[in-house]
Design an enzyme around this catalytic site. Structure first.
Site, mmCIF file in Angstrom:
data_model
loop_
_atom_site.group_PDB
_atom_site.id
_atom_site.type_symbol
_atom_site.label_atom_id
_atom_site.label_comp_id
_atom_site.label_asym_id
_atom_site.label_seq_id
_atom_site.Cartn_x
_atom_site.Cartn_y
_atom_site.Cartn_z
ATOM 1 N N SER A 136 0.907 -1.189 0.079
ATOM 2 C CA SER A 136 0.112 0.071 -0.161
ATOM 3 C C SER A 136 0.934 1.143 0.021
ATOM 4 C CB SER A 136 -0.893 0.042 1.197
ATOM 5 O OG SER A 136 -1.588 1.427 1.421
ATOM 6 N N TYR A 149 -2.710 -1.418 10.375
ATOM 7 C CA TYR A 149 -2.971 -1.776 8.896
ATOM 8 C C TYR A 149 -1.443 -1.214 8.140
ATOM 9 C CZ TYR A 149 -4.159 -1.554 4.173
ATOM 10 O OH TYR A 149 -4.050 -1.803 2.662
HETATM 11 N N1 LIG Z 1 -8.546 -0.427 -1.902
HETATM 12 C C1 LIG Z 1 -7.544 0.283 -1.640
HETATM 13 O O1 LIG Z 1 -7.604 1.505 -1.668
HETATM 14 C C2 LIG Z 1 -6.310 -0.434 -1.207
HETATM 15 C C3 LIG Z 1 -4.988 0.467 -1.210
HETATM 16 C C4 LIG Z 1 -3.942 0.035 -0.820
HETATM 17 C C5 LIG Z 1 -3.631 -1.440 -0.640
HETATM 18 N N2 LIG Z 1 -4.932 -2.285 -0.778
HETATM 19 C C6 LIG Z 1 -4.668 -3.594 -0.557
HETATM 20 O O2 LIG Z 1 -5.033 -4.351 -1.476
HETATM 21 C C7 LIG Z 1 -5.321 -5.640 -1.277
HETATM 22 C C8 LIG Z 1 -6.852 -5.957 -1.911
HETATM 23 O O3 LIG Z 1 -7.757 -4.912 -1.242
HETATM 24 P P1 LIG Z 1 -9.300 -4.721 -1.727
HETATM 25 O O4 LIG Z 1 -9.474 -3.038 -1.534
HETATM 26 O O5 LIG Z 1 -9.182 -5.361 -3.018
HETATM 27 O O6 LIG Z 1 -9.970 -5.247 -0.849
HETATM 28 P P2 LIG Z 1 -11.645 -5.770 -0.632
HETATM 29 O O7 LIG Z 1 -12.378 -5.197 -1.695
HETATM 30 O O8 LIG Z 1 -11.980 -5.522 0.818
HETATM 31 O O9 LIG Z 1 -11.590 -7.600 -0.750
HETATM 32 C C9 LIG Z 1 -10.811 -8.024 0.071
HETATM 33 C C10 LIG Z 1 -10.455 -9.711 -0.586
HETATM 34 O O10 LIG Z 1 -9.634 -10.177 0.365
HETATM 35 C C11 LIG Z 1 -10.327 -11.591 1.053
HETATM 36 N N3 LIG Z 1 -10.142 -11.941 2.244
HETATM 37 C C12 LIG Z 1 -10.301 -11.045 3.238
HETATM 38 N N4 LIG Z 1 -9.998 -11.541 4.378
HETATM 39 C C13 LIG Z 1 -9.157 -12.640 4.033
HETATM 40 C C14 LIG Z 1 -8.672 -13.640 4.710
HETATM 41 N N5 LIG Z 1 -8.701 -13.854 6.348
HETATM 42 N N6 LIG Z 1 -8.304 -14.864 4.070
HETATM 43 C C15 LIG Z 1 -8.526 -14.839 2.709
HETATM 44 N N7 LIG Z 1 -8.858 -13.773 1.979
HETATM 45 C C16 LIG Z 1 -9.404 -12.914 2.377
HETATM 46 C C17 LIG Z 1 -11.805 -11.320 0.603
HETATM 47 O O11 LIG Z 1 -12.557 -12.603 0.432
HETATM 48 P P3 LIG Z 1 -14.039 -12.548 0.657
HETATM 49 O O12 LIG Z 1 -15.011 -11.900 -0.607
HETATM 50 O O13 LIG Z 1 -14.397 -14.153 0.696
HETATM 51 O O14 LIG Z 1 -14.538 -11.784 1.839
HETATM 52 C C18 LIG Z 1 -11.675 -10.492 -0.648
HETATM 53 O O15 LIG Z 1 -11.384 -11.219 -1.927
HETATM 54 C C19 LIG Z 1 -5.162 -5.601 0.112
HETATM 55 O O16 LIG Z 1 -4.009 -6.205 0.445
HETATM 56 C C20 LIG Z 1 -5.347 -4.191 0.670
HETATM 57 O O17 LIG Z 1 -4.695 -3.974 1.802
HETATM 58 C C21 LIG Z 1 -6.047 -1.603 -1.022
#
Ligand SMILES: NC(=O)c1ccc[n+]([C@@H]2O[C@H](COP(=O)([O-])OP(=O)(O)OC[C@H]3O[C@@H](n4cnc5c(N)ncnc54)[C@H](OP(=O)(O)O)[C@@H]3O)[C@@H](O)[C@H]2O)c1
Length: 244
Positions: A136, A149
């Protein structure tokens, strides 16, 4: 057919990474924890487009389930060319409000699960394999409102650095992709249907808008590609010019 595992691929950024890697010719393991229907929909979309995928449930916060995931990959594909450690959890809390339980949960999923999943998959990763860790922009831009986080992502970036050094002689690259603020469920509570929140988020980025999951998938796809063979141990900043 080359193979890839994308953790947390039922929704958000991971979903788009899975769809993109499938278009790039990988057989994709679509990991999820609760979103079975969403994961199956990702598999269906991939198959509809002529690709190959399967869904696999595992909570990365539970090492027994991590082991079961590794075993499923071993049985289904034997070899794993690309590992994308994308799954992550985040609760926005300042230091005053963080609790030991929530702190441990962040580290259990984002750090410990990622670490031991990678450790146990290493025997399946061939020479010239690829490991991509989704971290991130918070490792570079201070977000005190998500301090625990943010610390997990710092830990992962240090992991990447050390592992890249060890695996380099085998041509296996290990890199981070660090997104800025992306329109996914993780931000839904404060970003969606909230023009003020969206404008504030956009203002962090030089491009003055929130990012799309596909834009992160494109960067991950490059790091996972054969073209990225001379790049390892580094962080690809995909923050739309965050805090330039
Ligand atoms: N969105 C942002 O602004 C942003 C910015 C920087 C970094 N990131 C990083 O990018 C990555 C993806 O984020 P996102 O925004 O796409 O998140 P999201 O929309 O909340 O999706 C999270 C995904 O991770 C899965 N997940 C959650 N807890 C889990 C666990 N304990 N074991 C296995 N799978 C799990 C969820 O599965 P289910 O559907 O089954 O719940 C879902 O597929 C993360 O590492 C996040 O920290 C995101």
């Amino acid at each position: 057919m080359k193979t890839a595992l994308v953790t947390g691929a039922s929704r958000g950024i991971g979903r788009e990474i899975a769809l993109r890697l499938a278009r790039d010719g990988f057989r994709v393991a679509v990991n999820y924890v609760a979103g079975e229907a969403a994961a199956k929909e990702v598999v269906r979309l991939i198959e509809e487009q002529g690709g190959s995928a399967f869904a696999v449930r595992a909570d990365l916060g539970d090492l027994d389930q991590v082991d079961a995931l590794v075993e499923r990959i071993r049985l289904e594909t034997g070899v794993l060319d690309v590992l994308v450690n994308n799954a992550g959890v985040s609760v926005h809390r300042h230091i005053e409000d963080e609790t030991p339980e929530s702190f441990d949960w962040h580290f259990a999923v984002n750090v410990k699960g990622l670490f031991f999943l990678t450790q146990r998959l290493l025997p399946l990763i061939p020479d010239n394999g690829r490991i991509v860790n989704v971290t991130s922009g918070v490792t570079r831009i201070a977000f005190p409102n998500a301090i625990a986080y943010s610390m997990t992502k710092g830990a992962v970036q240090t992991f990447t650095l050390a592992l890249a050094k060890q695996l380099g002689p085998r041509g296996i690259t290990v890199n981070n992709v660090a997104p800025g603020i992306i329109d996914t469920d993780i931000n839904a509570s404060w970003l969606r249907d909230n023009p003020e929140g969206e404008a504030h988020a956009a203002s962090y980025h030089a491009v003055n808008r929130v990012g799309r999951p596909e834009e992160i998938a494109d960067v991950v796809a490059f790091a996972a590609s054969p073209q990225a063979s001379f790049m390892t141990g580094t962080t690809l900043d995909a923050t739309g010019g965050g805090n330039l």
